[in-house]
Design a protein around this motif. Structure first.
Motif, PDB file in Angstrom:
ATOM      1  N   SER A  88       0.830  -1.212   0.000  1.00  0.00           N
ATOM      2  CA  SER A  88       0.000   0.000   0.000  1.00  0.00           C
ATOM      3  C   SER A  88       0.858   1.252   0.000  1.00  0.00           C
ATOM      4  O   SER A  88       0.347   2.356  -0.177  1.00  0.00           O
ATOM      5  CB  SER A  88      -0.912   0.024   1.230  1.00  0.00           C
ATOM      6  OG  SER A  88      -0.140   0.246   2.396  1.00  0.00           O
ATOM      7  N   GLY A  89       2.144   1.076   0.246  1.00  0.00           N
ATOM      8  CA  GLY A  89       3.034   2.237   0.325  1.00  0.00           C
ATOM      9  C   GLY A  89       3.083   2.861   1.710  1.00  0.00           C
ATOM     10  O   GLY A  89       3.719   3.894   1.914  1.00  0.00           O
ATOM     11  N   ARG A  90       2.412   2.213   2.682  1.00  0.00           N
ATOM     12  CA  ARG A  90       2.361   2.855   3.993  1.00  0.00           C
ATOM     13  C   ARG A  90       3.524   2.477   4.919  1.00  0.00           C
ATOM     14  O   ARG A  90       3.659   3.045   5.996  1.00  0.00           O
ATOM     15  CB  ARG A  90       1.036   2.502   4.702  1.00  0.00           C
ATOM     16  CG  ARG A  90      -0.086   3.453   4.331  1.00  0.00           C
ATOM     17  CD  ARG A  90      -1.070   3.665   5.467  1.00  0.00           C
ATOM     18  NE  ARG A  90      -1.834   2.485   5.836  1.00  0.00           N
ATOM     19  CZ  ARG A  90      -2.794   2.489   6.765  1.00  0.00           C
ATOM     20  NH1 ARG A  90      -3.096   3.603   7.404  1.00  0.00           N
ATOM     21  NH2 ARG A  90      -3.457   1.385   7.056  1.00  0.00           N
ATOM     22  N   TYR A  91       4.331   1.467   4.510  1.00  0.00           N
ATOM     23  CA  TYR A  91       5.380   1.030   5.432  1.00  0.00           C
ATOM     24  C   TYR A  91       6.345   2.167   5.745  1.00  0.00           C
ATOM     25  O   TYR A  91       6.714   2.390   6.888  1.00  0.00           O
ATOM     26  CB  TYR A  91       6.147  -0.174   4.884  1.00  0.00           C
ATOM     27  CG  TYR A  91       7.093  -0.760   5.907  1.00  0.00           C
ATOM     28  CD1 TYR A  91       6.611  -1.326   7.081  1.00  0.00           C
ATOM     29  CD2 TYR A  91       8.474  -0.726   5.713  1.00  0.00           C
ATOM     30  CE1 TYR A  91       7.471  -1.839   8.040  1.00  0.00           C
ATOM     31  CE2 TYR A  91       9.336  -1.245   6.668  1.00  0.00           C
ATOM     32  CZ  TYR A  91       8.832  -1.799   7.824  1.00  0.00           C
ATOM     33  OH  TYR A  91       9.686  -2.295   8.767  1.00  0.00           O
ATOM     34  N   ASP A  92       6.720   2.900   4.706  1.00  0.00           N
ATOM     35  CA  ASP A  92       7.636   4.018   4.929  1.00  0.00           C
ATOM     36  C   ASP A  92       6.910   5.255   5.417  1.00  0.00           C
ATOM     37  O   ASP A  92       7.456   6.062   6.155  1.00  0.00           O
ATOM     38  CB  ASP A  92       8.409   4.324   3.643  1.00  0.00           C
ATOM     39  CG  ASP A  92       9.316   3.163   3.267  1.00  0.00           C
ATOM     40  OD1 ASP A  92       9.887   2.552   4.194  1.00  0.00           O
ATOM     41  OD2 ASP A  92       9.411   2.837   2.067  1.00  0.00           O
ATOM     42  N   ALA A  93       5.644   5.372   5.004  1.00  0.00           N
ATOM     43  CA  ALA A  93       4.902   6.599   5.334  1.00  0.00           C
ATOM     44  C   ALA A  93       4.463   6.645   6.800  1.00  0.00           C
ATOM     45  O   ALA A  93       4.243   7.723   7.340  1.00  0.00           O
ATOM     46  CB  ALA A  93       3.679   6.714   4.425  1.00  0.00           C
ATOM     47  N   TYR A  94       4.320   5.494   7.445  1.00  0.00           N
ATOM     48  CA  TYR A  94       3.645   5.488   8.746  1.00  0.00           C
ATOM     49  C   TYR A  94       4.408   6.196   9.866  1.00  0.00           C
ATOM     50  O   TYR A  94       3.819   6.773  10.750  1.00  0.00           O
ATOM     51  CB  TYR A  94       3.287   4.060   9.179  1.00  0.00           C
ATOM     52  CG  TYR A  94       2.071   4.024  10.083  1.00  0.00           C
ATOM     53  CD1 TYR A  94       0.793   3.922   9.550  1.00  0.00           C
ATOM     54  CD2 TYR A  94       2.206   4.130  11.465  1.00  0.00           C
ATOM     55  CE1 TYR A  94      -0.325   3.922  10.360  1.00  0.00           C
ATOM     56  CE2 TYR A  94       1.085   4.126  12.292  1.00  0.00           C
ATOM     57  CZ  TYR A  94      -0.171   4.026  11.736  1.00  0.00           C
ATOM     58  OH  TYR A  94      -1.265   4.025  12.537  1.00  0.00           O
TER      59      TYR A  94
END
Ligand code: ATP
Ligand code: MG
Length: 436
Positions: A83-89
């Motif tokens: 989802s692309g959230r691993y780095d964004a979180y």
């Protein structure tokens, strides 16, 4: 349950670390103990309350047509890379490595995982809508864990996720949760007001936070007073019918969190009806469309044979936060005042003279008669009456049955309502029917 055998470490002194009343009372009444910053152990009395809240949440979810699953707490980083959230979180995510150096994490939420479960299980619009929920521990490494279970790092959340073929379907799913949430909080004795919340880049009006008004709340909120007195429990809800009229009824009066506050609209409300207050967010419902289904390829075949990214929404309830929230809303000088539906026990039985055989025999009789359902806490401890009264008021069980030698001579026991303080002298045989 006999108090002489119960693990119930109450505190006389006010714990210095607790800043708000619910945290103080939860520690003093022996509901929880902190084991690390923002991480709590639930002791027997607290766990009974937590389970009661969970039960109400579950019953209302089931009634709305949502289906229960149980997803794990530990998730793989790869899932979140999709989802692309691993780095964004960011630093709120607790990242862990297993023995093979694989990157894992303790789930702060479950959008990614549910999207994959859905993607693997549903291929056609014919299998929609679906709504899946679970009640599971989450971990968020909050910068400032505080106020006890209200802002913990590990906390229990009910989260669910709806899947629909189009926006209209998603709105119907949203409306079901809106109504289910109104019922859920009302059944716990809470006035939780749905307030317009920020939808971020998605826009629209499909995000509401359910807020319990309390001076110690972390959110600033603005609403029409009329919302405080609205009632949902007196009406039948048919989840197969169009719920939009009910939702409209609740959303036509102004209510917004600070981020969504529209000063001009608020000032159009007659001054006496304006309420600017603080509140506790106990639930949050959110429509987010294809935010996850698009990057994660959660695609179903539509009616025309075309491929459609499913429309999703997510819906959270802070189950463990609610324990604190209910106490903030319902307590007095002496302690907690549990609403009956969530109370750890329904009845407290106080034996004022445990070393008197007649009093103890009378108490035993009442305990057997009342205790069949496991809903009685029997104070059989060898303590002076004053200490027992103080402990029971602190713990907040809705009904107290008080048995002492004086009353017994007259064949009577005293029944006290914790909330109103009202006392009634009752003939022994009338106690059980009175509380039934
Ligand atoms: P907040 O704004 O309070 O930080 P949030 O918007 O991040 O919460 P959601 O992701 O919407 O929270 O989570 C759903 C529900 O879980 C919230 O409405 C709240 O009741 C509860 N919750 C969130 N964070 C915590 C926490 N740190 N401790 C206890 N409960 C929490
Ligand atoms: Mg929120």
């Amino acid at each position: 349950m006999r108090m002489s055998q119960y693990f119930l470490p109450t505190l006389k002194e006010t714990p210095a670390e607790a800043q708000i009343v619910s945290h103080r009372l939860m520690l003093r009444a022996g509901l929880i103990r902190q084991t690390s910053a923002g991480i709590y152990a639930w002791l027997p009395l607290g766990l009974r309350v937590l389970r009661n809240i969970e039960r109400i949440v579950r019953e209302e979810q089931d009634a709305s047509g949502a289906q229960e699953v149980l997803m794990p707490t530990i998730q793989s980083a790869d899932l979140w890379r999709e989802s692309g959230r691993y780095d964004a979180y960011g630093p709120e995510m607790l990242r862990i490595k297993d023995r093979h150096e694989r990157e894992m994490l303790y789930g702060p939420t479950n959008e990614e995982m549910i999207t994959v479960l859905f993607r693997d299980g549903v291929k056609s619009y014919r299998d929609l809508p679906r709504n899946l929920y679970h009640i599971q521990w989450k971990f968020r490494d909050e910068v400032r864990p505080r106020f006890g279970v209200m802002r913990g790092r590990e906390f229990l959340m009910k989260d669910n996720y709806s899947f629909d073929i189009d926006k209209e379907g998603a709105r119907r799913s949203y409306n079901k949760m809106f109504v289910a949430y109104l019922r859920t909080f009302a059944r716990m004795g809470l006035k939780a007001i749905p307030m317009r919340a920020d939808t971020g880049p998605i826009g629209g009006d499909l995000s509401h936070e359910f807020i319990v008004l309390a001076d110690t709340g972390e959110s600033a909120v603005f609403c029409h007073r009329g919302l405080v007195d609205k009632d949902i429990l007196s009406r039948e809800i048919d989840y197969d019918s169009d719920l939009q009229p009910i939702v409209n009824e609740w959303t036509s009066l102004y209510a917004a969190t600070d981020e969504m506050h529209d000063k001009a609209a608020f000032e159009k409300i007659p001054e006496g009806d304006r309420l600017a207050a603080r509140g506790i967010e106990v639930g949050h419902i959110f429509y987010f469309g294809t935010k996850y289904s698009a990057p994660m390829n959660a695609i179903v075949t539509g009616p025309n044979g075309d491929s459609v990214n499913v429309e999703m929404g997510s819906y959270g309830i802070g189950v463990s936060r609610l324990v604190g929230g209910i106490i903030e809303a319902s307590h007095d000088e002496a302690g907690i005042v549990w609403p009956e539906t969530v109370a750890p026990f329904k009845v407290a039985l106080l034996n004022l003279k445990p070393d008197d055989a007649t009093v103890s025999a009378a108490c035993q009789k009442l305990y057997d008669a009342l205790g069949a359902s496991g809903q009685v806490l029997y104070d059989d401890r060898d303590l002076r009456p004053g200490a027992k009264f103080a402990d029971m008021d602190l713990i907040g069980i809705p009904w107290q049955v008080i048995v002492g030698p004086k009353g017994l001579v007259a064949g009577k026991a005293e029944v006290k309502n914790r909330k109103t303080g009202q006392r009634e002298e009752l003939a022994f045989d009338d106690v059980v029917p009175r509380l039934a």
